[in-house]
Design a protein around this motif. Sequence first.
Motif, PDB file in Angstrom:
ATOM      1  N   ALA A  91      31.288  18.683  16.785  1.00  0.00           N
ATOM      2  CA  ALA A  91      32.363  19.474  16.179  1.00  0.00           C
ATOM      3  C   ALA A  91      32.562  20.782  16.942  1.00  0.00           C
ATOM      4  O   ALA A  91      33.696  21.212  17.182  1.00  0.00           O
ATOM      5  CB  ALA A  91      32.041  19.756  14.712  1.00  0.00           C
ATOM      6  N   ALA A  92      31.461  21.411  17.353  1.00  0.00           N
ATOM      7  CA  ALA A  92      31.554  22.673  18.100  1.00  0.00           C
ATOM      8  C   ALA A  92      32.235  22.450  19.447  1.00  0.00           C
ATOM      9  O   ALA A  92      33.048  23.271  19.893  1.00  0.00           O
ATOM     10  CB  ALA A  92      30.162  23.258  18.297  1.00  0.00           C
ATOM     11  N   GLN A  93      31.921  21.330  20.090  1.00  0.00           N
ATOM     12  CA  GLN A  93      32.547  21.018  21.375  1.00  0.00           C
ATOM     13  C   GLN A  93      34.051  20.825  21.213  1.00  0.00           C
ATOM     14  O   GLN A  93      34.851  21.325  22.018  1.00  0.00           O
ATOM     15  CB  GLN A  93      31.910  19.755  21.959  1.00  0.00           C
ATOM     16  N   MET A  94      34.467  20.117  20.173  1.00  0.00           N
ATOM     17  CA  MET A  94      35.893  19.885  19.940  1.00  0.00           C
ATOM     18  C   MET A  94      36.615  21.193  19.621  1.00  0.00           C
ATOM     19  O   MET A  94      37.748  21.404  20.048  1.00  0.00           O
ATOM     20  CB  MET A  94      36.079  18.866  18.814  1.00  0.00           C
ATOM     21  N   ARG A  95      35.944  22.072  18.885  1.00  0.00           N
ATOM     22  CA  ARG A  95      36.538  23.377  18.615  1.00  0.00           C
ATOM     23  C   ARG A  95      36.739  24.164  19.901  1.00  0.00           C
ATOM     24  O   ARG A  95      37.757  24.846  20.077  1.00  0.00           O
ATOM     25  CB  ARG A  95      35.647  24.165  17.659  1.00  0.00           C
ATOM     26  N   SER A  96      35.768  24.080  20.803  1.00  0.00           N
ATOM     27  CA  SER A  96      35.887  24.801  22.073  1.00  0.00           C
ATOM     28  C   SER A  96      37.042  24.265  22.910  1.00  0.00           C
ATOM     29  O   SER A  96      37.555  24.961  23.793  1.00  0.00           O
ATOM     30  CB  SER A  96      34.576  24.706  22.864  1.00  0.00           C
ATOM     31  N   GLU A  97      37.463  23.041  22.614  1.00  0.00           N
ATOM     32  CA  GLU A  97      38.597  22.435  23.310  1.00  0.00           C
ATOM     33  C   GLU A  97      39.916  22.744  22.611  1.00  0.00           C
ATOM     34  O   GLU A  97      40.970  22.215  22.984  1.00  0.00           O
ATOM     35  CB  GLU A  97      38.392  20.920  23.391  1.00  0.00           C
ATOM     36  N   GLY A  98      39.846  23.578  21.569  1.00  0.00           N
ATOM     37  CA  GLY A  98      41.061  24.006  20.885  1.00  0.00           C
ATOM     38  C   GLY A  98      41.459  23.163  19.697  1.00  0.00           C
ATOM     39  O   GLY A  98      42.546  23.369  19.135  1.00  0.00           O
ATOM     40  N   LYS A  99      40.601  22.251  19.256  1.00  0.00           N
ATOM     41  CA  LYS A  99      40.926  21.403  18.113  1.00  0.00           C
ATOM     42  C   LYS A  99      40.427  22.049  16.832  1.00  0.00           C
ATOM     43  O   LYS A  99      39.316  22.578  16.773  1.00  0.00           O
ATOM     44  CB  LYS A  99      40.312  20.017  18.292  1.00  0.00           C
ATOM     45  N   ASP A 100      41.246  21.985  15.796  1.00  0.00           N
ATOM     46  CA  ASP A 100      40.950  22.654  14.527  1.00  0.00           C
ATOM     47  C   ASP A 100      40.067  21.761  13.658  1.00  0.00           C
ATOM     48  O   ASP A 100      40.495  21.195  12.645  1.00  0.00           O
ATOM     49  CB  ASP A 100      42.253  22.990  13.800  1.00  0.00           C
ATOM     50  N   VAL A 101      38.808  21.629  14.061  1.00  0.00           N
ATOM     51  CA  VAL A 101      37.876  20.752  13.350  1.00  0.00           C
ATOM     52  C   VAL A 101      37.260  21.498  12.170  1.00  0.00           C
ATOM     53  O   VAL A 101      36.823  22.647  12.307  1.00  0.00           O
ATOM     54  CB  VAL A 101      36.762  20.260  14.297  1.00  0.00           C
ATOM     55  N   ILE A 102      37.232  20.846  11.023  1.00  0.00           N
ATOM     56  CA  ILE A 102      36.504  21.363   9.865  1.00  0.00           C
ATOM     57  C   ILE A 102      35.143  20.681   9.858  1.00  0.00           C
ATOM     58  O   ILE A 102      35.048  19.467   9.671  1.00  0.00           O
ATOM     59  CB  ILE A 102      37.257  21.076   8.553  1.00  0.00           C
ATOM     60  N   SER A 103      34.087  21.436  10.092  1.00  0.00           N
ATOM     61  CA  SER A 103      32.751  20.851  10.160  1.00  0.00           C
ATOM     62  C   SER A 103      32.104  20.858   8.795  1.00  0.00           C
ATOM     63  O   SER A 103      31.812  21.920   8.227  1.00  0.00           O
ATOM     64  CB  SER A 103      31.876  21.616  11.162  1.00  0.00           C
ATOM     65  N   LEU A 104      31.874  19.663   8.264  1.00  0.00           N
ATOM     66  CA  LEU A 104      31.153  19.493   7.006  1.00  0.00           C
ATOM     67  C   LEU A 104      29.822  18.793   7.269  1.00  0.00           C
ATOM     68  O   LEU A 104      29.290  18.075   6.421  1.00  0.00           O
ATOM     69  CB  LEU A 104      31.994  18.679   6.014  1.00  0.00           C
TER      70      LEU A 104
END
Length: 400
Positions: free
Chosen positions: A24-37
């Motif tokens: 999830a952290a990697q996808m966020r760093s790519e600009g994706k608005d991931v909600i990590s649960l």
Amino acid sequence: MSLQIARRITRVKPSPTLAMTARAAQMRSEGKDVISLSVGEPDFDTPAHICEAGIAAIRAGHTRYTNADGAPDLKDAVIAKFQRDNGISYARNQVLISTGAKQTLFNLCMAVLDPGDEVIIPAPYWVSYPDMVMLADAHPVTPDATADHGYKMTPRQLAAAITSETRLVMLNSPSNPTGAAYTRAELVALGEVLLDHPKLLIATDDIYEKIYWGKEPFCSLLTAVPGLYERTITINGCSKGYAMTGWRIGYCGGPREIIAAMATVQGQSTTNASSISQKAAVAALNGPEDEVQRMNASFKTRHDYFVAGLNQLPGISCLPGSGTFYAFADVREAMKQHGFKDDNSFCEFILAEALVAGVPGSGFGAPGHLRLSFACSEDNLAKALERMNTALTRGPSKSV
């Protein structure tokens, strides 16, 4: 050239919880608005008086080694906590302070397990229990505590799982991943089985004790079954209830011989927990619990909202929990509806299509489930439910 590693390492897998959190952290760093649960920690700051105790410890020069098994003042705070909250009496030589309850559990496995020993761990279980057992060259036995029994092991299941090789039984209440908690009556019933097997050790992991809203007061095993005192290790810590995950303080109380053996393992590995964190933990255990109660009330509100929302999603059902900050959703019908062969691929679908990160239930010994943490804002929980509903209504795209 291939470098050889120890065979014991090949028995275990990286933590799926940490893997999904990193994904999830990697996808966020790519600009994706991931909600990590997926992450297993409170989203609150450590209460101010605890932080101030840590700062004061640095300024007062408490930055050197303590006793390997823990500083006396923290041991005394732990002794007082066990007596006050659980009615369990320990002396200093029955208490061990470790770098998180995870290390406490690892110390225990290394101290008491031999090759061929069996350890009973009801499934669903916390992901690290079986791997710790295997790293100690022992064998996990995992009775299936199904939703029909509230994800709790029954006395009949426990009795059936015990063999001549059984050395240890592990209980976790409230449970990660399900939020299920054993009642006093259920612990008494399990205790009746355990009392008939005097050679067994019992580890009870109470790390979520302070995050609890069951219909009756929280009950630890020894509170319900004091006859097991001579062979039970009661494990707890500051990480969850006091929002101190990064401070890394766990502790336990138990028989002197077992605690001494665990301290030997720790003395040859990490030695003492952080001296600064230990001072902060004294403030946590001895101080006011207003913030703890406020955090618990918030988790209960989120639990009620989120579990109700999950049960409105197509193909998903979720039992309410009695504590923790996890919802353990049964997604087998949704998997069937959309043709997913396992919960790993379903989890990937939710991540790719809904940008919501959870952890597959197979990592917890319960395939066909999804563990979702509600240790985040209610706004994010609402967004997660909306996104999951859209994804499940639409179904997987060709790219998934």
